[in-house]
Design an enzyme around this catalytic site. Structure first.
Site, PDB file in Angstrom:
ATOM      1  N   GLY A  42     -29.375  -2.216 -31.171  1.00 35.16           N
ATOM      2  CA  GLY A  42     -29.481  -1.895 -29.739  1.00 35.16           C
ATOM      3  C   GLY A  42     -29.555  -3.161 -28.920  1.00 35.16           C
ATOM      4  O   GLY A  42     -29.206  -4.241 -29.407  1.00 35.16           O
ATOM      5  N   ASN A  43     -29.968  -3.039 -27.676  1.00 35.07           N
ATOM      6  CA  ASN A  43     -30.171  -4.227 -26.847  1.00 35.07           C
ATOM      7  C   ASN A  43     -31.311  -3.965 -25.869  1.00 35.07           C
ATOM      8  O   ASN A  43     -31.854  -2.859 -25.831  1.00 35.07           O
ATOM      9  CB  ASN A  43     -28.875  -4.636 -26.146  1.00 35.07           C
ATOM     10  CG  ASN A  43     -28.363  -3.532 -25.244  1.00 35.07           C
ATOM     11  OD1 ASN A  43     -29.029  -3.154 -24.284  1.00 35.07           O
ATOM     12  ND2 ASN A  43     -27.190  -2.986 -25.567  1.00 35.07           N
TER      13      ASN A  43
END
Ligand code: CTP
Length: 409
Positions: A209-210
């Site tokens: 993810g980020n």
């Protein structure tokens, strides 16, 4: 301009400036508005409900129940009735309660039920106004979409000079008139917004993810909806919620899901704003079972590229449709952003730089430069994401209002 037929809910809290509320009420009535006053207990120490009900032509509300006959004052009904709420004067205490949802009086309870735009005109001594706590609460209200009418400089009740005087009633009325004149300027516009991160599954319990929080996209959705647009918000996983009834929310997890949703919805839209931080790659294989450590020193994941949502929309875009992209760059910022305008067929790109403090992921503020397809740019100072949302919408959808504010590249 007039306020003919507008329902204005005027909240009054306990400040010397409450005497100005009488003039404000009178001016609003003269402009054709209907005014319902809600006053705090402390407010009544500064101005009497008798004066205010005589001026507004309505009983003044300060309790949840009328003490004489037990009538319940419904904050929910007031929230639906109002076309705008203005809290003037707003004390440090009332601002703090509004910012934190402390609904221990009728005014703040009504604010929490408010469906219409809310304006706040602070009034307090200069030290209180400058205090980090007050400023934090004001910033929080701004990012919740409340419009702050800045106090002015001058002599204060303490006889000190400084910033803290409530704005004059004439100017408050002008701000409200301006708001109603341009209030529903996005009515019937259909706007799609992508927001948040995407999660790319590795196995049943892990993902790539980020750090995107989704705050910028949600602020764009709230700003557009509050101006009458019909908004479809396609969002990756975030902790945020939406409050405006004009927002249809579509929750997705991965880039593939976001891509599919966006392609389906975009043909029905006038505008697409692509603020999502979409993962460029995803694991080639998603393991069915949790990947075990079982003595392995290294683990190599093979990644494959995700579809580019913005570029796909760019390909099917009709001439009358507008797309706005985002770019987060660390070097050669403008040159890279301009390349993205070309590659993804954007009409505008919003550039934020990781080099700017307070800008980018997870912050409540952002500092952006907007570049246009036809080689112009506008740069803005650090602002709350809600204010940045307004700047983006005004720049892309109301270009006539900012005609002479462009720089040519
Ligand atoms: N975007 C998108 N779909 C993707 C990747 C990006 O819609 N798969 C959109 C973003 O929402 C943003 C714009 O494209 O509006 C720019 O994203 P960015 O990640 O900066 O661009 P990339 O093409 O991935 O370029 P870079 O090489 O800089 O990562």
């Amino acid at each position: 301009m007039s306020l003919q037929g507008k329902h204005i809910l005027l909240g009054i809290s306990g400040s010397i400036a409450a005497y100005k509320s009488a003039t404000l009420t009178r001016l609003l009535i003269k402009k054709g508005a209907e005014v319902q006053i809600v006053i705090t207990q402390a407010g009544k120490e500064f101005i009497t409900p008798v004066t205010l009900s005589a001026l507004s032509g309505r009983p003044v509300i300060s309790q949840f129940f009328a003490s004489d006959d037990g009538t319940w004052h419904s904050h929910v009904d007031l929230g639906l009735w109002a076309d705008a709420m203005i809290v003037a004067p707003a004390t440090a205490s009332t601002i703090g309660k509004m910012a934190n949802g402390i609904a221990d009086n009728m005014l703040v309870t009504t604010y929490l039920s408010m469906k219409a735009a809310v304006f706040v005109a602070p009034a307090m001594d200069l030290d209180m106004y400058k205090h980090i706590s007050t400023q934090r609460n004001i910033e929080r209200l701004k990012s919740d979409g409340v419009r702050i009418i800045d106090p002015t400089e001058g002599e204060l009740a303490s006889h000190l000079e400084g910033k803290g005087r409530m704005e004059e009633p004439e100017n408050i009325v002008a701000i409200l008139e301006q708001f109603f004149a341009s209030g529903n300027d996005l009515e019937k516009k259909k706007i799609m917004i992508t927001a948040g991160p995407t999660y790319e599954r590795i196995d049943p319990v892990r993902f790539i993810g980020n750090f995107s929080s989704g705050k910028m996209g949600f602020a764009l959705a709230e700003e557009s909806a509050s101006r009458g647009a019909e908004v479809t918000l396609i969002t990756g996983p975030t902790a945020l919620s939406t409050s405006h009834p004009n927002i249809v929310r579509v929750d997705v997890e991965s880039a593939i899901e976001m891509h599919a949703a966006a392609l389906k919805i975009f043909p029905l839209m006038d505008v697409a704003i692509l603020s999502a931080a979409v993962a460029d790659y995803r694991p080639e294989q998603v393991a069915d079972e949790k990947i075990k450590r079982s003595g392995k020193e290294n683990l190599t994941l093979s990644l494959v590229s995700n579809p580019d949502i913005a570029a796909s929309l760019g390909e099917i875009k009709k001439p009358e449709q507008l797309t706005i992209g985002f770019a987060l760059e660390t070097s050669n910022e403008e040159i890279n952003a301009i390349k993205k305008i070309e590659n993804k067929h954007f009409d505008y790109i919003v550039l934020n730089s990781l080099n700017d403090q307070g800008a980018g992921f997870a912050h409540d503020t952002n500092k952006v430069t907007i570049l246009s397809r036809d080689g112009k740019k506008r740069s803005f100072p650090l602002k709350s994401k809600r204010e940045v949302a307004k700047d983006i919408i005004d720049t892309a959808l109301k270009p006539s209002t900012i005609d002479n504010e462009w720089l040519y590249l």
